[in-house]
Enzyme design. Structure first.
Site, mmCIF file in Angstrom:
data_model
loop_
_atom_site.group_PDB
_atom_site.id
_atom_site.type_symbol
_atom_site.label_atom_id
_atom_site.label_comp_id
_atom_site.label_asym_id
_atom_site.label_seq_id
_atom_site.Cartn_x
_atom_site.Cartn_y
_atom_site.Cartn_z
ATOM 1 N N THR A 88 0.810 -1.219 0.000
ATOM 2 C CA THR A 88 0.000 0.000 0.000
ATOM 3 C C THR A 88 0.836 1.258 0.000
ATOM 4 O O THR A 88 0.412 2.289 0.486
ATOM 5 C CB THR A 88 -0.910 0.022 1.221
ATOM 6 N N THR A 107 3.569 -5.072 4.386
ATOM 7 C CA THR A 107 4.214 -5.221 5.695
ATOM 8 C C THR A 107 4.191 -6.640 6.249
ATOM 9 O O THR A 107 5.048 -6.990 7.054
ATOM 10 C CB THR A 107 3.545 -4.292 6.735
ATOM 11 N N ASP A 108 3.239 -7.462 5.803
ATOM 12 C CA ASP A 108 3.081 -8.766 6.461
ATOM 13 C C ASP A 108 4.341 -9.627 6.440
ATOM 14 O O ASP A 108 4.686 -10.252 7.426
ATOM 15 C CB ASP A 108 1.925 -9.554 5.818
ATOM 16 N N LYS A 154 7.571 -7.931 12.450
ATOM 17 C CA LYS A 154 6.262 -7.290 12.579
ATOM 18 C C LYS A 154 5.629 -7.822 13.856
ATOM 19 O O LYS A 154 5.397 -9.012 13.988
ATOM 20 C CB LYS A 154 5.386 -7.622 11.362
#
Lengths: 646, 436
Positions: free
Chosen positions: B101, B177-178, B254
């Site tokens: 994103t 980000t995952d 994360k």
């Protein structure tokens, strides 16, 4: 004024907070928090370039500078949804049901499938940079004494953050209000008379209050749209006082008419706005005006042929110059000077003259000056030029802030096309037909119906019933009456009047619930207390409950003290009556006290015989302080006096 | 178009397609609006209109009549090009986009979010980046980060190497980000670089004004210009939009599903902090300086590696399955200091005998392994299990893929796993290395 001739058109937009358990998209409570916040989060918002049109780097930077916000957050009472970290949870169905209830009371058509939208708002009042809103119903109507009014839309949306303070670099917001469910109700713009707008607002308010909505200051907000045929649509935001509406309308119409007159006058004078922004530092280098001498730079523009118009009053206390100034103020200046009102403010006649000759401005022209840092002064004057040019088109479409004296102040241009797009984090919500049927079969009673019914059912006076309904105590009244056998007028007037008096004494009454009242009235019907004792007992309950609440909110080293918050179970009105010495005495006790009084006054009785009843009655009642019924005291007293005389 | 059978037939009958202005009558009321597409997973029998006040509504088409008012075209987004003039005084920074994103643009007419692919699009939304450097953008993939695969790491590493050869002064990789921390570890092992390689992304999508993408991108460009020539992750340091932390690519994870400051250094401190696109403070001098290494690409990876997390109730089947399926390496997330139940020992021995590399890490996430404290640990070591030290399970998994790509010999693999290659192994556990 002849409203029909002027082509006056008005519409209302009402925002009402709903009294749901939780917020619209997260499980936080819907209460405002007045304690010190636990955390402050610093954020910025970023308009996408496409929204600003062409890339103007300077304007973009300028807009970015202002978009810095501090959000006041709480460790346990706000959550990551409000900080715009966690995605929203599912739509609060309690809020949706309430919206459908209100829509049904307004005879509206419910949308088959509700889609939550994001409406861009980048003033920081929403952490995400948008407000979530969904259209729930359309095409309804409202009956008012002056006829039917069409209700166009009902939307369910989230309330914005509370604005706490504005500093130079940051605007402070509190997250407590963000996400409280609101319904937004819009009428169509076809209301033609100021008194009718007021009436519509009043009736809508009454209907809303018959449902589970929030009550009190700031929980309902009214915006008023006004236009006249030759004018433009202007939205007056935040109308607080309904009684002020007719005056407000009149003042706005007057403003629009005056702006139209100015338009005509400007055209006949062949007036012009000159684009050049001039440097006036040299002229004012020895000025005795404090404001000018302390400013970094002084800039001016010429409005050709505007003389006298800038100083013209267009609304009580507001000149055309005030309009120019309010545009300039959006660029952070405190105001403008113009030659329609000079010499003044320490600016001399000579300075005014030399400015005129320096700018080649003649007597028919108005010069506007701004003193500030150079770039701010320039951008403020650019705004003045922009607004002055709009004068040639008459009335600009604006959103204006409604002020307390009925006038209004420029806030921003009317939003053009709604920048709305789908909130993809929330599933579409299909509204089940059975849900609507169920809600429609269980609609709350409207205030007028309720009033008439309780008059019949409980033989109350018109006035008492009206007070109960108006002050929203009718439901409590009925709950209490179901449980006890006490005179209905006594209960009703306690709720309508005595409770308010207790509040006026500064006692917090919000913790008093029907359970307390039932228990207290039961003491009355059991003849354990006199009716005069009720107010004192309720007062004491309220004080005790508030003390427990206070204790509960106290913190020690950041931890909440452990307090048993089960207030209701800790409070027994009979115990309280006892502690206040308000329990009625038994007949024997009363008799003993009176015998003592009679014996102590035997000489007086012998002297006055039965004539002693008057003074002794006074002494007895004083001694028994509401703990014995007067009739009983009188009866025993007579008997004892007779005994003594015999 | 995502309309299904019933709605599609309904629209076809009136020859109506997406983008058309239509009138829908339902009983006594009617709605006018533009027909929009409907998400694929939504129920059939409904159509979506954007009515003129901007709201979308879903209308059940039973008992509805539809009529075309005006034919419309399916809206397309077109942007003006931004003219980018390179400034010879500034660094040349390349942004490689793999999806996620980091930048996307909303079409207000339909509400669709479009990913940004060209330099001009990305710079239009984030034009301040041009103040920091000459920016070039290359779109490599457009994939959600959960769909990342080892082969994509290899291609990304190759592209980065090409660009470094072409002379860029720093690289920023835009990534979902995952699995960002897997990719950062993979690039750390595959590339030795004379210039910074900074990975960044966004927790909140760029179609919203509150997105964290801009702050992350700006500071990542700052980091790519800096002297820290390592593979790093640059993301929000707190919930505030104020600064970003720069984490070593092998020591980052994360740690939260949704917070902006989700990325945290594990058993490490962030190397540095970046603010307004500039270095604002530095925690350590222990980093690879710019131009101290030659570019070297070692991009052989073994993808037949699996992660097994132990749990009370685990059975030998899980190990045996992977042995039977021909896996070359197993990464075990053990308990505590590095344990699995002792009844698993036979399966471990068998795997070892079949030349499968088994690396142990801890599901505690924080802290280093010590397999000598309890007898189970000693037995596992004897059965050939390699200690992963203080590596996170994700980094150790990636390192195992890479080690098996470098050699099939178990002794070599053991050597690689237990040798510090890219800052992934710390001998020393500082008091400061927990929950920061």
């Amino acid at each position: 004024m002849d409203w029909d001739d002027l082509g006056l058109k008005m519409g209302l937009e009402i925002h009402q907070q709903l009294n749901t358990e939780t917020k619209l998209f997260c499980p936080c409570a819907t209460e405002l928090i007045d304690e010190r916040f636990d955390n402050e989060i610093k954020r910025g918002l970023r308009p996408t370039q496409s929204e600003l049109g062409q890339i103007d780097r300077a304007a973009f930077q300028e807009s970015m500078r202002k978009l810095k916000f501090n959000y006041e957050a709480y460790n346990h009472r706000t959550c990551l949804v409000e900080t715009d970290d966690e995605p929203p949870h599912d739509l609060n169905e309690e809020a949706l049901d309430l919206a459908i209830t209100i829509a049904s009371l307004l005879n509206m058509h419910i949308i088959d499938e509700v889609h939550t939208m994001r409406k861009q708002v980048i003033d920081g009042s929403n952490t995400g940079g948008f407000q979530r809103t969904s259209l729930v119903a359309t095409d309804g109507y409202l009956e008012t004494p002056q006829g039917k009014v069409a209700i166009e839309n009902l939307c369910l949306e989230e309330d914005a953050c509370r604005r706490i303070a504005t500093e130079n670099d940051f605007t402070h917001f509190r997250l407590d209000r963000l996400g409280i469910p609101l319904v937004e109700i819009t009428t169509d713009p076809s209301i033609h008379h100021p008194e009718q707008v007021k009436e519509v607002a009043y009736v809508l308010g009454q209907i809303l209050r018959s449902t589970n909505v929030k009550r009190g200051l700031g929980t309902i907000r009214q915006d008023l749209n006004i236009s006249i045929a030759k004018g433009s649509r202007v939205e007056l935001k935040g109308v607080q006082n309904l009684d002020l509406i007719p005056e407000m309308v009149e003042l706005e119409v007057q403003r629009q008419l005056n702006l139209l007159n100015i338009q005509e006058e400007l055209k006949s004078r062949d007036a012009r706005v000159l684009d050049d922004i001039h440097d006036l530092d040299e002229i004012f280098k020895n000025t005795s005006s404090k404001i000018l001498s302390t400013a970094q730079s002084i800039k001016g523009i010429v409005l050709k042929g505007f003389k006298g118009l800038v100083g013209l009053e267009i609304q009580k206390g507001r000149r055309f110059g005030t309009e120019l100034s309010s545009y300039a103020k959006k660029r952070e200046v405190s105001g403008i000077f113009h030659t329609d009102e000079l010499p003044a403010y320490g600016i001399s006649q000579e300075e005014t003259e030399s400015m005129r000759s320096y700018l080649n401005a003649d007597e028919d022209d108005t010069i506007v000056i701004v003193a500030h840092d150079e770039d701010i002064a320039i951008s403020a004057l650019e705004e003045v030029i922009r607004r002055a040019n709009m004068a040639f088109d008459g009335v600009p479409e604006e959103t204006r802030k409604a002020l307390e004296d009925g006038t209004s102040e420029f806030m921003r241009p009317l939003p053009t096309a709604n920048r709305m797009y789908l909130e993809t984090d929330i599933p579409l919500f299909k509204i089940d037909k059975n849900k609507i049927i169920n809600i429609r079969n269980n609609l709350p009673e409207l205030p007028e119906e309720k009033k008439n019914r309780i008059i019949d059912e409980y033989s109350l006076s018109e006035d008492l019933a009206k007070q109960l309904v108006k002050k929203l105590h009718a439901d409590e009244f009925e709950i209490i009456m179901k449980e006890i056998d006490v005179d209905s007028t006594l209960v009703a007037s306690f709720l309508a009047y005595n409770l308010r008096e207790i509040k006026r004494e500064g006692i917090v009454i919000k913790h008093i619930n029907p359970k307390d009242l039932i228990a207290t009235f039961k003491l009355l019907s059991a003849e354990k207390i006199s009716k005069d004792a009720i107010t004192d007992i309720i007062k004491e309950i309220a004080i005790n409950k508030e003390a427990i609440e206070q204790q509960f909110n106290e913190k020690e080293n950041g931890f909440i003290k452990y307090v048993d918050k089960d207030i209701d179970n800790n409070i027994d009105p009979e115990q309280i009556a006892k502690s206040l010495d308000l329990l009625l005495l038994g007949e024997n006790d009363v008799e003993n006290i009176i015998i003592e009084i009679v014996n102590n006054n035997s000489s007086m009785i012998k002297e006055r015989e039965m004539g002693a009843i008057g003074p002794l009655m006074g002494i007895s009642m004083k001694k028994l302080k509401g703990k014995a019924d007067g009739k009983l005291v009188n009866k025993i007293l007579k008997e004892e006096i007779k005994k003594l005389l015999n | 178009m995502a309309y299904k059978k019933i709605a599609q037939d309904f629209l076809n009958k009136s020859n109506i397609s997406i983008g058309d202005l239509v009138k829908v009558e339902k009983g006594e009321i009617q709605y006018n609006g533009i027909l929009l597409d409907r998400s694929e997973d939504a129920e059939d029998n409904h159509i979506v209109l954007k009515i003129d006040n901007g709201y979308n509504i879903g209308l059940n088409i039973s008992n509805a009549k539809i009529e075309l008012i005006k034919k419309g075209s399916k809206p397309e987004i077109k942007y003006d090009n931004v003219e980018i003039v390179n400034d010879p005084e500034k660094d040349n920074i390349l942004i490689i986009s793999t999806g996620g994103t980091v930048s996307s643009i909303i079409d207000y007419k339909t509400g669709a979010v479009h990913p940004v692919f060209t330099a001009s699009d990305l710079l239009k939304a984030n034009s301040e980046l041009l103040d920091l450097a000459n920016i070039d953008v290359k779109a490599l993939y457009n994939i959600l980060s959960e769909n990342m695969k080892p082969e994509y790491w290899v291609n990304t590493a190759k592209s980065i190497a090409d660009e470094i050869n072409n002379g860029v002064d720093g690289v920023v990789v835009a990534h979902g980000t995952d699995t960002m921390h897997y990719t950062s570890a993979a690039l750390s092992f595959m590339l030795e670089s004379p210039v910074p390689i900074v990975i960044t992304g966004a927790q909140r999508s760029s179609d919203r004004p509150s997105t964290d993408a801009f702050l992350n991108l700006m500071n990542s460009v700052g980091a790519a210009k800096s002297n820290i020539a390592e593979v790093t992750v640059c993301m929000h340091g707190t919930l505030d939009d104020v600064y970003c932390d720069l984490h070593r690519g092998t020591k980052v994870r994360k740690m939260h599903t949704s917070r902006r400051d989700t990325f945290r250094s594990i058993d490490n401190e962030p190397i540095a902090r970046f603010k307004n696109g500039e270095l604002s403070s530095i925690n350590t001098n222990n980093y690879t300086k710019r131009n101290s290494k030659e570019l070297k690409l070692s991009d052989n990876l073994e993808s037949k590696v699996a992660i097994i997390k132990t749990f009370p109730g685990i059975t030998e089947e899980l190990i045996n399955y992977h042995v039977d399926k021909g896996y070359k390496g197993l990464l075990i997330e053990g308990t505590g200091l590095g344990h699995i139940p002792d009844y698993m020992l036979n399966a471990i021995k068998r795997a070892n005998e079949e030349n499968i590399a088994i690396v142990m890490t801890s599901q505690c996430i924080y802290g280093t392994l010590n397999m000598n404290v309890y007898s189970t640990g000693r037995k596992l070591l004897n059965a050939g299990v390699i200690s992963g030290g203080d590596m996170t399970p994700e980094t150790a998994y990636v390192k195992l893929c890479w080690a098996l790509g470098q050699s099939e010999n178990l002794n070599d693999v053991t050597n690689i796993i237990t040798t510090n290659i890219a800052g992934e192994l710390n001998e020393k556990s500082s008091l400061k290395y927990f929950l920061n």
